[in-house]
Write a protein that holds these residues in place. Structure first.
Motif, PDB file in Angstrom:
ATOM      1  N   GLU A  83     117.534 -15.147  13.382  1.00 13.58           N
ATOM      2  CA  GLU A  83     118.030 -15.470  14.725  1.00 13.58           C
ATOM      3  C   GLU A  83     119.539 -15.721  14.732  1.00 13.58           C
ATOM      4  N   LEU A  84     120.077 -16.208  13.627  1.00 18.04           N
ATOM      5  CA  LEU A  84     121.523 -16.391  13.529  1.00 18.04           C
ATOM      6  C   LEU A  84     122.262 -15.059  13.633  1.00 18.04           C
ATOM      7  N   LEU A  85     121.590 -13.978  13.263  1.00 20.52           N
ATOM      8  CA  LEU A  85     122.177 -12.643  13.355  1.00 20.52           C
ATOM      9  C   LEU A  85     121.925 -12.002  14.711  1.00 20.52           C
ATOM     10  N   ASP A  86     120.683 -12.164  15.216  1.00 18.19           N
ATOM     11  CA  ASP A  86     120.313 -11.474  16.450  1.00 18.19           C
ATOM     12  C   ASP A  86     119.009 -12.073  16.984  1.00 18.19           C
ATOM     13  N   ARG A  87     119.064 -12.666  18.159  1.00 16.42           N
ATOM     14  CA  ARG A  87     117.884 -13.327  18.741  1.00 16.42           C
ATOM     15  C   ARG A  87     116.752 -12.327  19.017  1.00 16.42           C
ATOM     16  N   THR A  88     117.091 -11.150  19.515  1.00 17.97           N
ATOM     17  CA  THR A  88     116.069 -10.147  19.802  1.00 17.97           C
ATOM     18  C   THR A  88     115.350  -9.720  18.528  1.00 17.97           C
ATOM     19  N   LEU A  89     116.107  -9.516  17.466  1.00 20.72           N
ATOM     20  CA  LEU A  89     115.483  -9.141  16.198  1.00 20.72           C
ATOM     21  C   LEU A  89     114.634 -10.279  15.636  1.00 20.72           C
ATOM     22  N   ALA A  90     115.018 -11.515  15.903  1.00 21.84           N
ATOM     23  CA  ALA A  90     114.214 -12.653  15.447  1.00 21.84           C
ATOM     24  C   ALA A  90     112.843 -12.635  16.116  1.00 21.84           C
ATOM     25  N   ASP A  91     112.799 -12.263  17.397  1.00 20.02           N
ATOM     26  CA  ASP A  91     111.508 -12.154  18.081  1.00 20.02           C
ATOM     27  C   ASP A  91     110.636 -11.083  17.421  1.00 20.02           C
ATOM     28  N   ARG A  92     111.239  -9.968  17.056  1.00 26.19           N
ATOM     29  CA  ARG A  92     110.494  -8.913  16.361  1.00 26.19           C
ATOM     30  C   ARG A  92     110.060  -9.392  14.975  1.00 26.19           C
ATOM     31  N   MET A  93     110.898 -10.197  14.350  1.00 19.88           N
ATOM     32  CA  MET A  93     110.584 -10.710  13.014  1.00 19.88           C
ATOM     33  C   MET A  93     109.359 -11.610  13.053  1.00 19.88           C
ATOM     34  N   PHE A 147      99.540   3.889  14.341  1.00 18.07           N
ATOM     35  CA  PHE A 147     100.552   3.968  15.398  1.00 18.07           C
ATOM     36  C   PHE A 147     101.236   2.611  15.605  1.00 18.07           C
ATOM     37  N   GLU A 148     100.430   1.562  15.744  1.00 20.08           N
ATOM     38  CA  GLU A 148     100.986   0.218  15.951  1.00 20.08           C
ATOM     39  C   GLU A 148     101.809  -0.230  14.741  1.00 20.08           C
ATOM     40  N   ALA A 149     101.283   0.011  13.564  1.00 19.67           N
ATOM     41  CA  ALA A 149     101.986  -0.403  12.343  1.00 19.67           C
ATOM     42  C   ALA A 149     103.306   0.338  12.195  1.00 19.67           C
ATOM     43  N   LEU A 150     103.312   1.630  12.492  1.00 21.15           N
ATOM     44  CA  LEU A 150     104.554   2.393  12.372  1.00 21.15           C
ATOM     45  C   LEU A 150     105.627   1.884  13.335  1.00 21.15           C
ATOM     46  N   GLN A 151     105.220   1.446  14.505  1.00 22.55           N
ATOM     47  CA  GLN A 151     106.184   0.839  15.438  1.00 22.55           C
ATOM     48  C   GLN A 151     106.766  -0.445  14.843  1.00 22.55           C
ATOM     49  N   ARG A 152     105.923  -1.275  14.270  1.00 23.73           N
ATOM     50  CA  ARG A 152     106.411  -2.525  13.664  1.00 23.73           C
ATOM     51  C   ARG A 152     107.243  -2.245  12.423  1.00 23.73           C
ATOM     52  N   LEU A 153     106.877  -1.209  11.666  1.00 26.75           N
ATOM     53  CA  LEU A 153     107.686  -0.834  10.502  1.00 26.75           C
ATOM     54  C   LEU A 153     109.079  -0.370  10.940  1.00 26.75           C
ATOM     55  N   GLU A 154     109.150   0.295  12.071  1.00 31.37           N
ATOM     56  CA  GLU A 154     110.457   0.690  12.599  1.00 31.37           C
ATOM     57  C   GLU A 154     111.259  -0.550  13.003  1.00 31.37           C
ATOM     58  N   ASP A 155     110.596  -1.531  13.611  1.00 35.27           N
ATOM     59  CA  ASP A 155     111.275  -2.797  13.912  1.00 35.27           C
ATOM     60  C   ASP A 155     111.809  -3.423  12.626  1.00 35.27           C
ATOM     61  N   ALA A 156     110.988  -3.414  11.589  1.00 36.01           N
ATOM     62  CA  ALA A 156     111.409  -3.981  10.306  1.00 36.01           C
ATOM     63  C   ALA A 156     112.601  -3.227   9.739  1.00 36.01           C
ATOM     64  N   ARG A 157     112.587  -1.929   9.895  1.00 39.12           N
ATOM     65  CA  ARG A 157     113.711  -1.114   9.421  1.00 39.12           C
ATOM     66  C   ARG A 157     115.001  -1.500  10.159  1.00 39.12           C
ATOM     67  N   LEU A 158     114.894  -1.709  11.477  1.00 41.36           N
ATOM     68  CA  LEU A 158     116.068  -2.121  12.260  1.00 41.36           C
ATOM     69  C   LEU A 158     116.606  -3.477  11.800  1.00 41.36           C
ATOM     70  N   ILE A 159     115.698  -4.402  11.566  1.00 37.83           N
ATOM     71  CA  ILE A 159     116.113  -5.728  11.088  1.00 37.83           C
ATOM     72  C   ILE A 159     116.782  -5.597   9.728  1.00 37.83           C
ATOM     73  N   PHE A 160     116.158  -4.841   8.852  1.00 39.82           N
ATOM     74  CA  PHE A 160     116.701  -4.649   7.511  1.00 39.82           C
ATOM     75  C   PHE A 160     118.101  -4.044   7.580  1.00 39.82           C
ATOM     76  N   LYS A 161     118.268  -3.012   8.403  1.00 42.41           N
ATOM     77  CA  LYS A 161     119.583  -2.384   8.540  1.00 42.41           C
ATOM     78  C   LYS A 161     120.618  -3.364   9.077  1.00 42.41           C
ATOM     79  N   ARG A 162     120.216  -4.191  10.034  1.00 43.24           N
ATOM     80  CA  ARG A 162     121.148  -5.184  10.594  1.00 43.24           C
ATOM     81  C   ARG A 162     121.571  -6.192   9.530  1.00 43.24           C
ATOM     82  N   VAL A 163     120.623  -6.616   8.713  1.00 47.47           N
ATOM     83  CA  VAL A 163     120.936  -7.545   7.623  1.00 47.47           C
ATOM     84  C   VAL A 163     121.881  -6.872   6.624  1.00 47.47           C
ATOM     85  N   LEU A 164     121.599  -5.613   6.291  1.00 49.01           N
ATOM     86  CA  LEU A 164     122.492  -4.892   5.370  1.00 49.01           C
ATOM     87  C   LEU A 164     123.903  -4.778   5.930  1.00 49.01           C
TER      88      LEU A 164
END
Length: 127
Positions: free
Chosen positions: A60-70, A100-117
């Motif tokens: 959440e310190l990086l991005d509140r929206t991504l924290a919700d996905r996290m 289908f649902e898992a792949l959507q969440r995996l994409e969310d995880a990828r976005l979070i990971f990229k933001r952290v990187l």
């Protein structure tokens, strides 16, 4: 510049991320778990005091929206690791819906990971 511990954790995070995209139920469960841990280790590079209880607040310190996905990713990681009936709970036993649902969440995880990187690269330009 990253110290040895941070470099090792970032390397682990990158490798876990690479393994996170498979499609059988077991592989998807593993991917959800590995995606969570890839983020966990990468966030620990940034904040150095990450644990399972404070991970979301650190994101959440990086991005509140991504924290919700996290939050969703963390819940799914717990189910993937510990719930033998996850497929039934998440997708009424339908592997295609689950995939289908898992792949959507995996994409969310990828976005979070990229933001952290990106943040790691900003703070440690020689990564």
């Amino acid at each position: 510049m990253l110290d040895e511990r941070q470099g090792a954790r970032l390397s682990l995070a990158m490798k876990l991320r690479e393994l996170a995209d498979n499609s059988s139920e077991i592989a998807i469960r593993s991917s959800l778990s590995r995606s969570y841990y890839a983020i966990f280790h990468a966030v620990d590079v940034l904040f150095d005091d990450v644990n399972h209880e404070n991970l979301i607040s650190k994101v959440e310190l990086l991005d509140r929206t991504l924290a919700d996905r996290m939050k969703v990713i963390k819940r799914l990681r717990m189910q993937a690791d510990y719930d033998p009936h996850m497929l039934d709970r998440v997708a009424s036993g339908d592997i295609e819906t689950f995939r289908f649902e898992a792949l959507q969440r995996l994409e969310d995880a990828r976005l979070i990971f990229k933001r952290v990187l990106q943040e790691i690269e900003t703070r440690h330009p020689k990564v």
